[in-house]
Scaffold this active site. Structure first.
Site, PDB file in Angstrom:
ATOM      1  N   ASN A 207      91.755  43.772 -36.091  1.00  0.00           N
ATOM      2  CA  ASN A 207      90.663  44.686 -36.128  1.00  0.00           C
ATOM      3  C   ASN A 207      89.673  44.174 -37.190  1.00  0.00           C
ATOM      4  OD1 ASN A 207      90.827  46.677 -33.939  1.00  0.00           O
ATOM      5  ND2 ASN A 207      92.279  47.818 -35.541  1.00  0.00           N
TER       6      ASN A 207
ATOM      7  N   CYS B 221      94.838  45.866 -27.676  1.00  0.00           N
ATOM      8  CA  CYS B 221      94.849  46.835 -27.874  1.00  0.00           C
ATOM      9  C   CYS B 221      95.917  47.755 -26.982  1.00  0.00           C
ATOM     10  CB  CYS B 221      93.488  47.569 -28.073  1.00  0.00           C
ATOM     11  SG  CYS B 221      93.408  49.091 -29.077  1.00  0.00           S
ATOM     12  N   HIS B 222      96.534  48.854 -27.701  1.00  0.00           N
ATOM     13  CA  HIS B 222      97.253  49.865 -27.038  1.00  0.00           C
ATOM     14  C   HIS B 222      96.403  50.879 -26.466  1.00  0.00           C
ATOM     15  CE1 HIS B 222      99.230  50.240 -30.678  1.00  0.00           C
ATOM     16  NE2 HIS B 222      98.291  51.325 -30.579  1.00  0.00           N
TER      17      HIS B 222
ATOM     18  N   HIS C 124      87.834  50.415 -28.072  1.00  0.00           N
ATOM     19  CA  HIS C 124      87.929  51.686 -28.988  1.00  0.00           C
ATOM     20  C   HIS C 124      86.717  52.721 -28.341  1.00  0.00           C
ATOM     21  CE1 HIS C 124      90.405  50.611 -32.714  1.00  0.00           C
ATOM     22  NE2 HIS C 124      90.858  50.310 -31.492  1.00  0.00           N
TER      23      HIS C 124
END
Length: 456
Positions: free
Chosen positions: A151, A173-174, A203
């Site tokens: 990040n 990303c998960h 996100h």
């Protein structure tokens, strides 16, 4: 191509994360003989990680080979895949700085690793190191695929594709699959019976479809059930973190008509609606976990001390499949067995309502030809509009890095939705001055220096 892949981990001292990825990889038959090259600048953490990997391999009866390096270039020799997971500056001092300095101005944050002034500073600290990896990869292993788990994901991905377009890379990303599992739990529906399609930016991607497979093979839209569950107080159910009840995302669902894929603690600081001076009622109503990331860091550091000793003394280390995409990608590229993952890539028209050069998070087909993003088209206008407020900050941070123009750091902070809702222009300028001074040598040299006064 050799019979077994060589997978290099940069930042292998992130032992718990690295353990999950290696565990996933070595459970796949086609990858169980892989060479695992671990690289970290911290010799102690590197040695701890090597112990963990060897014990995982032994437990799984895998024929993996484990090598350790403190030299990045040596670790990259012959790599087929490069997995990156590090945090420049760590919790102490950099995360502490990212929270404490803004607090002096009354600017409160929850996570501060993706957007906002904390995310901007993290991007400035991180991207130069990612660029150095790309430079070394082009010289040493130009055909390797970079799997980037760092990040601020969108800023990093954008900056890599802008400066090193030849690098084959994906930001991972998960949040997409993780949130889908959370929602299935809220609805009391098995995750395996859920079908979804998501797209956006990291996100801040949204489920464009979220459906339940019926007995007759048809699919039923689950959005009415999610809204009803929230209205009636049945959702969200308690999750893994008692400090965050996950109400922000459900509230935004009722306003936007779509559910966002990243957590409520993140989403609260990507928008100007939830963290406001003098509005403690909002903090209480929506359960906003202020200073959440520093609390997690302290907990993780304490947990790791006992965990490291457990790993060191254990004869076996059992692992189960995680929800990370890395092993799926490696397996698909190596064997040709296709899979679909959600990846962060240069948009290139996948989402027509977002800029072509931004980092988009979209479904990607993976096979022997590599990672192939899929076409989404135009997003609902309210989702596009909200994403653009975050893309503005990402773009200006990337511009600052590419042009080494310090003024764009101030511009990025000025455009941040949460920062702009709380601070006036002079406060934003002084806050950026203070952050740049406090971070000092953690930042690239061009970003340091004298305070930047506004143009007369």
């Amino acid at each position: 191509m050799t019979a077994n892949p060589r997978i290099t981990f940069i930042g292998a001292g992130s032992t718990v994360f690295m353990k999950n990825i290696v565990g996933d990889v070595l459970q796949r038959p086609a990858l169980s003989g892989a060479t695992i090259a671990l690289m970290d600048i911290n010799p102690q953490r590197l040695e701890e990680s090597a112990v963990v990997v060897r014990k995982i391999a032994s437990t799984l009866d895998a024929k993996a080979r484990v090598e350790t390096y403190t030299d990045q270039k040596k670790a990259l020799q012959g790599a087929d895949f490069v997995v990156v997971a590090f945090q420049i500056g760590g919790y102490d001092p950099c995360t502490i700085t990212d929270f404490d300095v803004p607090k002096r101005y009354g600017l409160r944050q929850t996570i501060a690793d993706t957007l906002g002034v904390g995310g901007i500073m993290r991007g400035l600290r991180t991207v130069p190191h990612l660029w150095k990896i790309c430079e070394d990869m082009l010289a040493i292993c130009p055909n390797a695929i970079l799997l980037q788990y760092v990040n601020p994901m969108a800023i990093n991905t954008w900056a890599i594709t802008a400066k090193y377009p030849a690098i084959k890379q994906v930001g991972l990303c998960h949040s997409v699959q993780g949130t889908a599992m959370e929602l299935a739990h809220d609805l009391d529906i098995p995750y395996e019976e859920i079908r979804y399609r998501a797209a956006g930016i990291n996100h801040m991607a949204f489920y464009l479809k979220f459906e339940h497979r019926q007995a007759d093979g048809s699919y039923r839209d689950l959005y009415p059930d999610l809204v009803r569950g929230y209205r009636e107080g049945r959702a969200p159910k308690p999750g893994w973190n008692p400090r965050c009840p996950n109400k922000v995302r459900y509230e935004m669902l009722t306003r936007l008509g779509y559910f966002v894929t990243e957590s409520s603690e993140h989403f609260a600081e990507y928008t100007p609606y939830f963290i406001k001076e003098g509005r403690e009622d909002l903090i209480e109503t929506f359960g906003i976990p202020l200073d959440e990331y520093p609390k997690r860091c302290i907990e993780q550091i304490a947990r790791w001390k006992s965990q490291a000793e457990e790993y060191r003394t254990a004869d076996r280390i059992e692992v189960s499949q995680s929800k990370e995409y890395a092993s799926e990608i490696i397996n698909s590229v190596w064997t040709g067995e296709p899979s679909v993952i959600y990846g962060n890539v240069r948009n290139n028209g996948c989402i027509t309502s977002l800029p072509a050069d931004c980092a988009a998070e979209v479904p990607c087909l993976v096979d022997a030809s590599g990672i192939q993003p899929t076409y989404i088209g135009e997003l609902p206008p309210q989702l596009t509009a909200l994403m653009r407020t975050n893309i503005n900050v990402q773009e200006l941070t990337v511009k600052a890095l590419l042009t080494e123009n310090r003024e764009h750091i101030y511009h990025a902070a000025m455009m941040d939705p949460h920062t702009a809702a709380e601070l006036d222009l002079d406060q934003i300028w002084h806050l950026v001055d203070d952050l740049l001074a406090a971070h000092g040598e953690w930042l690239p040299e061009w970003a340091r220096g004298e305070a930047k006064q506004r143009v007369a």
